[in-house]
Design a protein around this motif. Structure first.
Motif, mmCIF file in Angstrom:
data_model
loop_
_atom_site.group_PDB
_atom_site.id
_atom_site.type_symbol
_atom_site.label_atom_id
_atom_site.label_comp_id
_atom_site.label_asym_id
_atom_site.label_seq_id
_atom_site.Cartn_x
_atom_site.Cartn_y
_atom_site.Cartn_z
ATOM 1 N N GLN A 36 0.830 -1.209 0.000
ATOM 2 C CA GLN A 36 0.000 0.000 0.000
ATOM 3 C C GLN A 36 0.864 1.257 0.000
ATOM 4 O OE1 GLN A 36 -2.829 0.086 3.204
ATOM 5 N NE2 GLN A 36 -3.673 2.077 2.634
ATOM 6 N N LEU A 37 1.925 1.255 0.824
ATOM 7 C CA LEU A 37 2.820 2.412 0.902
ATOM 8 C C LEU A 37 3.574 2.648 -0.407
ATOM 9 C CD1 LEU A 37 4.519 2.240 4.423
ATOM 10 C CD2 LEU A 37 3.095 4.093 3.541
ATOM 11 N N ALA A 38 3.967 1.560 -1.072
ATOM 12 C CA ALA A 38 4.785 1.678 -2.280
ATOM 13 C C ALA A 38 3.948 1.776 -3.552
ATOM 14 C CB ALA A 38 5.721 0.478 -2.381
ATOM 15 N N SER A 39 2.646 1.723 -3.407
ATOM 16 C CA SER A 39 1.768 1.719 -4.575
ATOM 17 C C SER A 39 1.689 3.085 -5.253
ATOM 18 C CB SER A 39 0.352 1.301 -4.151
ATOM 19 O OG SER A 39 -0.561 1.505 -5.206
ATOM 20 N N PRO A 40 1.618 3.114 -6.600
ATOM 21 C CA PRO A 40 1.394 4.380 -7.302
ATOM 22 C C PRO A 40 0.067 5.044 -6.934
ATOM 23 C CG PRO A 40 2.113 2.670 -8.827
ATOM 24 C CD PRO A 40 1.799 1.986 -7.523
#
Length: 251
Positions: A36-40
């Protein structure tokens, strides 16, 4: 009697196994939070920044896929690996120790090492957006939220590492994901500004992603005195972008 007991034990074993490997376990949930944190789709506006790449294209420094790979790889090696990743590592440690003084110090150092007005505005805007999201998402206790609110002019790595600590995400995996998100955004900027095809973009990701684990391993080992952000070509082109006539990106 024996048969029924065996069937019952088998059902219990399967049930326990399913629970142990399901998404509610700590490891599985931490991975989901990291994705979730690394998602675009994280609403911080990362897609609107190229961090000097658009200016490099305009200046003719980057003309094709090979040039894009060279540019992104050198920014990764000379700027991100030598300063941003080690500062990220130190911010995560400071949050983990609940040391607000160290958080403030490393946050300020990262902010003051941005080479241009646009790069400084970028990390502050993304940091503010993530800070606001984390304050409103409803997943943290009052004490943690008070710590997060106390950071003035929060940068993006400071806000990101707060979430990493609160969600108990393993540090090395979290840093690799942070670096991946940066890399993916750079490649997407190259696809739009050079422009490049999708296959070229995937080749770039494949090649440059191989460097990320090593950068993550080095981040914690690098001494404070060895932190360095000396990349004059990047600084000059980022500054030139501020007055570039035709632009898709905000940096």
């Amino acid at each position: 009697m024996t048969t029924e007991h065996g069937r019952g034990a088998s059902r219990k074993s399967r049930s326990s196994s399913a629970r142990a490997s399901g998404p509610a376990t700590g490891t599985g949930l931490a991975l989901a939070r990291l994705l979730q944190l690394a998602s675009p789709s994280l609403p911080v506006g990362a897609y609107s920044y190229s961090q000097g790449l658009e200016a490099a294209v305009d200046a003719g420094v980057v003309r094709d896929a090979a040039g894009a790979g060279r540019w992104i790889g050198e920014v990764l090696a000379y700027s991100v690996a030598r300063l941003e990743a080690p500062v990220w590592w130190r911010l995560r440690g400071a949050w983990s120790d609940a040391d607000s003084g160290r958080v403030a110090d490393w946050n300020e150092l990262f902010r003051t090492t941005r080479e241009s007005a646009e790069l400084r505005a970028e990390t502050l805007q993304m940091g503010y957006s993530l800070q606001r999201l984390l304050l409103e998402i409803g997943d943290f206790g009052d004490a943690a939220l008070a710590q997060l609110r106390s950071v003035d002019d929060i940068t993006f790595p400071a806000a990101f590492t707060f979430a990493v600590v609160q969600w108990q995400i393993p540090a090395r995996s979290a840093l690799i994901a942070y670096l991946w998100a940066w890399l993916e955004n750079q490649v997407m900027a190259a696809l739009k500004s050079v422009p490049l095809g999708q296959t070229d973009g995937q080749r770039l990701l494949l090649a440059l992603a191989a460097l990320l684990p090593g950068i993550a391993d080095e981040a914690g080992a690098r001494a404070d005195a060895d932190l360095c952000n000396y990349a004059p070509g990047l600084a000059i082109l980022c500054s030139r972008h501020e007055t570039q006539y035709s632009r898709l990106f905000r940096s």
